[in-house]
Design a protein around this motif. Structure first.
Motif, short mmCIF file in Angstrom:
data_model
loop_
_atom_site.label_atom_id
_atom_site.label_comp_id
_atom_site.label_asym_id
_atom_site.label_seq_id
_atom_site.Cartn_x
_atom_site.Cartn_y
_atom_site.Cartn_z
N ASP A 108 -2.38 -2.62 -1.29
CA ASP A 108 -1.12 -1.98 -1.66
C ASP A 108 -0.57 -1.08 -0.55
N ASP A 109 -1.46 -0.41 0.19
CA ASP A 109 -1.00 0.53 1.22
C ASP A 109 -0.42 -0.16 2.45
N LEU A 110 -0.46 -1.50 2.48
CA LEU A 110 0.20 -2.24 3.57
C LEU A 110 1.67 -2.50 3.29
N ARG A 111 2.17 -2.05 2.13
CA ARG A 111 3.59 -2.28 1.81
C ARG A 111 4.48 -1.50 2.79
N LYS A 161 0.19 7.81 7.35
CA LYS A 161 -1.19 8.05 6.93
C LYS A 161 -1.72 6.87 6.13
N ARG A 162 -0.92 6.35 5.19
CA ARG A 162 -1.41 5.24 4.36
C ARG A 162 -1.47 3.93 5.15
N ALA A 163 -0.49 3.71 6.05
CA ALA A 163 -0.47 2.47 6.83
C ALA A 163 -1.64 2.41 7.81
N CYS A 183 2.02 -7.99 7.18
CA CYS A 183 2.63 -6.78 6.64
C CYS A 183 4.09 -6.67 7.04
N HIS A 184 4.50 -5.52 7.51
CA HIS A 184 5.93 -5.23 7.71
C HIS A 184 6.15 -4.52 9.05
N GLY A 185 7.41 -4.52 9.48
CA GLY A 185 7.74 -3.91 10.75
C GLY A 185 7.37 -2.44 10.84
N GLY A 186 7.59 -1.72 9.74
CA GLY A 186 7.23 -0.30 9.74
C GLY A 186 5.74 -0.08 9.85
N VAL A 187 4.96 -0.91 9.17
CA VAL A 187 3.50 -0.78 9.21
C VAL A 187 2.98 -1.07 10.62
N ILE A 188 3.50 -2.13 11.24
CA ILE A 188 3.08 -2.48 12.59
C ILE A 188 3.43 -1.35 13.56
N ASN A 189 4.61 -0.79 13.44
CA ASN A 189 4.99 0.34 14.28
C ASN A 189 4.10 1.55 14.05
N ALA A 190 3.75 1.79 12.79
CA ALA A 190 2.90 2.94 12.47
C ALA A 190 1.54 2.81 13.13
N TYR A 191 0.94 1.61 13.02
CA TYR A 191 -0.42 1.46 13.54
C TYR A 191 -0.43 1.38 15.07
N VAL A 192 0.42 0.56 15.64
CA VAL A 192 0.45 0.45 17.11
C VAL A 192 0.91 1.78 17.71
#
Length: 242
Positions: A108-111, A161-163, A183-192
């Protein structure tokens, strides 16, 4: 300097890993390879109410992108596929696992970051927020690239934090494996962005069905590939989109 340059080829010649191998996790055993994949193009109407924008399915082009992505990854050994539970990610992940006999593990936190999550679902952002405030937020995003410019939305730090936590959890669970995270563009940006230390919440725009690769090992995380879309170009045309 000549000594350091020689070390770059150590792993390929069977010698012990050199400083660059260790720094960038090349030729180092036991690394985890994470393929961060944005979903295919979704159905999207910017004039629709917020409730219709949260979880749309893939568009016709998005389904083709997912199919091409799945075919491109069909020859790779993949140990696990994780995905956001949102439809566009689920449908994209389905095209990957069908080639590998795997089950999708939903997290769920990958949304995606929840922009305008506190706006009533039967209202458009323009109706609820007003044209002036909406335009102000857009102009600030152009300059600041920070999720907190949007009112009535998930706070940027809460999202990050969740991503990041979600991706780190799958790395811990599948250490030493090659895994896919749809996942999503925002998640990828958050992690990278977390890895490279950028101050922006959104420092680049991942293409639909693009592949970015991060490797993990020896307590480090290294960016190896960003926004690859070569699999979306065929003899019939270029099917990339943003």
């Amino acid at each position: 300097m000549a000594e350091e340059n020689d070390e770059q080829t150590n792993a390929g010649q069977g010698r012990p890993p050199g400083v660059f191998d260790q720094a960038f996790l090349t030729g180092v055993s036991g690394v985890t390879e994470v393929l961060l994949i944005r979903h295919g193009q979704q159905v999207f109407d910017p004039q629709s109410v917020i409730g219709d924008q949260i979880d749309p399915p893939l568009s016709e082009q998005g389904r083709l992108q997912a199919k091409l992505l799945g075919e491109a990854l069909s020859t790779k050994q993949i140990e696990a596929v994780f995905a956001s539970p949102l439809k566009r990610a689920r449908e994209t992940a389905r095209e990957i696992v069908r080639h590998h006999g795997l089950e999708i593990e939903f997290i769920d936190d990958l949304r995606e970051v929840e922009i305008f999550r506190d706006v009533p679902p039967d209202k458009t952002a323009r109706e609820f927020i007003g044209e002036e405030l909406l335009e102000t937020a857009r102009q600030r995003m152009l300059r600041e690239r920070n999720w907190d410019v949007y009112p009535y939305s998930e706070p940027g730090e809460e999202f990050k934090k969740r991503a990041v936590g979600a991706v780190e959890a799958v790395i811990a669970a599948k250490a030493g494996d090659r895994i896919v995270v749809v996942c999503h563009g925002g998640v990828i940006n958050a992690y990278v962005g977390h890895i490279i230390g950028t101050r922006y919440d959104m420092f680049f725009r991942p293409a639909h069905a693009s592949v970015s690769i991060v490797v993990s090992g020896e307590g480090r995380r290294v960016l190896r590939l960003l926004n690859d879309t070569h699999h979306l170009t065929t003899a019939e045309g270029d099917f990339a989109s943003y």
